[in-house]
Design a protein around this motif. Sequence first.
Motif: not given
Length: 363
Positions: A196-197, A200, A203-204, A210, A218
């Motif tokens: 997930v990280n 993440r 996604n930045e 996301s 999910r």
Amino acid sequence: MTRIAIFGVGLIGGSLALCFKGKPGLTVVGYDVRESSAAKYVERGVVDEMAASLRDAAESADVIFLCVPVGVLDQYVREISELRLKSGCIITDVGSTKSSVARTAAALRFSGATFIGGHPMAGSERSGVEAASSHLFENAFYVLTPEPGAPAEAVDRLSNLLKATKAHIVHVNPDEHDEIVGAISHLPHIIAVALVNQIRGYNETNPLYSVLAAGGFRDITRIASSDPIVWRDILISNREILLKLLQGWNKETHKFIRMLEGKDAEGIQEAFKQAGAFRSQLPERRKGMIHSLYECYVDVPDHPGIIGKIATELGNARINLSNLQIIESREDVPGVLRLSFRTQDDLDQAVEKLSQTGHSVHF
């Protein structure tokens, strides 16, 4: 009358209390460092009474359950070892790791008492005494980790007491327990958090990650949302085994790196085949370390009253609905309703009931 003292009357401690409370010959006494919680436990009928202090709870008890976080478990064992316990008292815990507390207990002297490590392998997506249930451990494994020198009479007495949970009692060596649980629970949590990280981070710079990571992504990473404090303590407690398991995980990922670099289509296919064959042998409807999701999805037309109608249909059939969420509802497309249940039986009954009443149900 056997007095059972439960330190920490949350999800696990409260559920144990409910399993014992009302049984002939048993009195359940609770203890919590937060005085504000004491009245709530008695008011909810989870325990028969609350002890005024740790000393009062421990010294009057025949059996002590330490249902406190792993990070403070050793501290509680040390404190209790300094008290004048009843002769024959049994001290047990419910921690997710067993080697550390076993070593601590072995190094201490208990006045005629016996420490037997324990771990009920059941949980819930909810926490706190509000989520406690006498059915939480039913059909789950409850692991006991007695030391070789533990009196057989004490082990048998605790095992017989735990029959009230309707769990499957198994005896395992503490180190073996931590190795197995590390592999089937602790390592998957690390992998989920790392994955997930990783996403993440992507996604930045591109929010589309996301947006498209809903649904299956999910679901397979849901354990990454576990309590950070609880899992900090668990992973640190089992760090030596986890370091070895992570090395094994690195070897598995490097196998895929080599197969992809070499365009080894046959190797990739075989890896999926072997994994699928092993996974198909795993018990599907038995509670394990990572609790199962009992969910289904219902297509619903977008008009007033439909959600209330579905909830009423389930309520009239005495089917316990744990959670309800609208996934999507648009004017031109049927809405999608996600229904969550606490047990497989509730889910099965709900699917049958909703299908009979004309609803489109899928998983």
